[in-house]
Design an enzyme around this catalytic site. Sequence first.
Site, PDB file in Angstrom:
ATOM      1  N   CYS A   2       0.896  -6.053   2.515  1.00  9.14           N
ATOM      2  CA  CYS A   2       1.885  -7.115   2.477  1.00  9.14           C
ATOM      3  C   CYS A   2       1.238  -8.426   2.072  1.00  9.14           C
ATOM      4  O   CYS A   2       0.054  -8.504   1.779  1.00  9.14           O
ATOM      5  CB  CYS A   2       2.537  -7.260   3.851  1.00  9.14           C
ATOM      6  N   ARG A  50       6.900  -7.790   2.701  1.00 11.78           N
ATOM      7  CA  ARG A  50       6.446  -6.452   3.059  1.00 11.78           C
ATOM      8  C   ARG A  50       6.420  -5.481   1.889  1.00 11.78           C
ATOM      9  O   ARG A  50       7.377  -5.400   1.103  1.00 11.78           O
ATOM     10  CB  ARG A  50       7.351  -5.875   4.159  1.00 11.78           C
ATOM     11  N   LEU A  51       5.314  -4.760   1.796  1.00  9.24           N
ATOM     12  CA  LEU A  51       5.220  -3.551   0.988  1.00  9.24           C
ATOM     13  C   LEU A  51       5.218  -2.405   1.988  1.00  9.24           C
ATOM     14  O   LEU A  51       4.249  -2.211   2.716  1.00  9.24           O
ATOM     15  CB  LEU A  51       3.943  -3.539   0.151  1.00  9.24           C
ATOM     16  N   GLY A  80      -2.108  -5.190   5.677  1.00  9.05           N
ATOM     17  CA  GLY A  80      -3.181  -4.208   5.691  1.00  9.05           C
ATOM     18  C   GLY A  80      -2.785  -2.895   6.325  1.00  9.05           C
ATOM     19  O   GLY A  80      -1.607  -2.582   6.481  1.00  9.05           O
ATOM     20  N   GLU A  81      -3.786  -2.128   6.685  1.00  5.26           N
ATOM     21  CA  GLU A  81      -3.588  -0.828   7.318  1.00  5.26           C
ATOM     22  C   GLU A  81      -4.636  -0.633   8.411  1.00  5.26           C
ATOM     23  O   GLU A  81      -5.820  -0.914   8.200  1.00  5.26           O
ATOM     24  CB  GLU A  81      -3.737   0.318   6.303  1.00  5.26           C
ATOM     25  N   ASP A 104       1.769   0.629  12.407  1.00  5.31           N
ATOM     26  CA  ASP A 104       0.459   0.201  12.892  1.00  5.31           C
ATOM     27  C   ASP A 104       0.483  -1.262  13.323  1.00  5.31           C
ATOM     28  O   ASP A 104      -0.365  -1.705  14.092  1.00  5.31           O
ATOM     29  CB  ASP A 104      -0.617   0.442  11.834  1.00  5.31           C
ATOM     30  N   SER A 381      -9.449   4.457  -4.041  1.00  2.00           N
ATOM     31  CA  SER A 381     -10.422   4.015  -5.033  1.00  2.00           C
ATOM     32  C   SER A 381     -11.840   4.328  -4.568  1.00  2.00           C
ATOM     33  O   SER A 381     -12.127   4.346  -3.370  1.00  2.00           O
ATOM     34  CB  SER A 381     -10.278   2.500  -5.258  1.00  2.00           C
ATOM     35  N   GLY A 382     -12.739   4.523  -5.522  1.00  2.00           N
ATOM     36  CA  GLY A 382     -14.143   4.740  -5.205  1.00  2.00           C
ATOM     37  C   GLY A 382     -14.954   3.461  -5.178  1.00  2.00           C
ATOM     38  O   GLY A 382     -16.186   3.510  -5.089  1.00  2.00           O
TER      39      GLY A 382
END
Length: 617
Positions: A2, A50-51, A80-81, A104, A381-382
């Site tokens: 977000c 918000r996403l 975030g997460e 979360d 992603s790496g």
Amino acid sequence: MCGIAGWLAYSLDMQTQHDTLQRMTDTMARRGPDAEGLWLDRPIGLGHRRLSIIDLEGGKQPMLARQDDGQLAVAITYSGEIYNFRELRAELQLRGHRFHNRSDTEVALRAYLEWGEGFVEHLNGMFAFALWDRRSERLLLVRDRMGVKPLYYYPTGDGVVFGSEPKALLANPLVPRRVRADGLREILEMVKTPGHAVYDGMREVLPGEIIRVDRKGLTRHQYWRLDAREHADSLEQTIRHTRDLLEDIVERQIVADVPLCSLLSGGLDSSIITALASRKLLTAGKENIRSFSVDFDDHGSGFASDAVRGTPDAPFVRDLVERIHSCHGEIVLDSGELADPVLRSQVVRALDLPTAYWGDMWPSLYRLFEEVRRHSTVALSGESADEVFGGYRWFHDPEAVAAQTFPWLASVTGKYFDGKTLFDGGLLRQLDMPAFLADSYSQAIAETPVLPGESPVERRMRQMSYLNLTRFVQTLLDRKDRMSMAVGLEVRVPFCDHRLVEYAFNIPWTLKTFDGREKSILRAATRDLLPQSITDRVKSPYPSTQDPTYERALRESLASIMRSPDAPVRALLDPRRVSETLERPLGSISPMYDRMGMELAVGLNTWLTEQDISLDL
């Protein structure tokens, strides 16, 4: 994922500042296209865009938590997460907490009510949030340990203005659009000073930092930093533990209530993440991972290796896709479009800074993420494995290792990060760039933790690792965040899990390179997952277009600037150097080196013009 914004002013009633807070929140619309919220309560205003990723219906923000007596206790606006939110929820439930949704965000709220400020040490994830404790009238600004998610703040006389990106703060009339000499130095050099936000008076919350603001003022607390610890594991134990960590990290980070994919380059790092995610999803009875790679529609005369990129990505991507049978899509970009002024403007607005180093990579990432977003909302992603495991060439270049400066600026690699080639010599002398670099480097070395009894070689390589993990990687994480969030795509970076970073930071260099290769431990820990072609592949960075169409468009933009008497960047450039560069034949300019000066000049002009920036040198 977000975008957040807010304003605390103890002398004001935020109900009277609704319009300003709404404007600040609106600047975050691209970071959060799914929903918005604004919460005002006496001196505080919290905004949220918000996403939706987890609990699409129940995770709306700003979110409030009440005490058992029904009184409002805490409010949060969160980006975030938290990857361990399920375990934390179960633990908090055993401690008597009741939950009203599956998000979360609510876990973070209840964790704060349980553990106070120490709650952040329980969180595993990427996050940046503002938490208002109404009982004590104290605001906390919190950022994750590696700084994956951004958070900026501007202290005022009686509080603070804050947000996910500078644009949120700049929408408040208290925050000036002014850049002084220190800010310009940050732009001109490939060095990111932790906490420095370029704009005058603006700061960035440090990775692993909590900012406290109350009626007494603002204080800072570092809740996490890299420490030097004795590494007791054998080679076999180190390889096994690295693999165990990666298994756990990826399993946590594939959790989403929206479509998930991976960004696959065919390199070691992205291939590991993609292969692990594929295996985890299939084991759980779910569809295989969707993967995406990028290439350009025309490399001119074809791919040509250079000192940075030795091989094209496509053959290695095919090798992995054939091995794991992912649902793969190749995104082909129009090289000529990458220099389009409209696209450049979009990138600059997303970044709030000029595009400089890796010039064409900013618009190409923007376009790549736009296309990925048509199919997925979350991407793995790496990114950051090279900083964590010592993969860059400068880790293995004796000249760069010995240089008393940032290693990416030394030896053969340094010329690829010099964007100052077209700037006025008098300006550069005024800014005293060598002194700026020396001061920045000294500060970083002084911070580096020391393990008593380390050999000189191990100590130097620990310094090299620290420089990359605290200075270089932040630039890459910022680039990834701004370009992805500008199109509403969440990118997760498993190699930034703090447990992996802590562990790898303390693996002795002789063990990290036990077989004479870069990233030896990582290769050994994942060899069974990958085709041998990828396991043996030498590091190759994100691709840069070699199509002369891009160079031609870039030249035209620079020439147009030099013809315009009102172009603000003209006063900063050396007209002779610019003229000499433009007179050189098309194709004679190195895509990575000579082009860098043009990139910075054009990007800086776009930023100064469109963002209405005042330079005060």
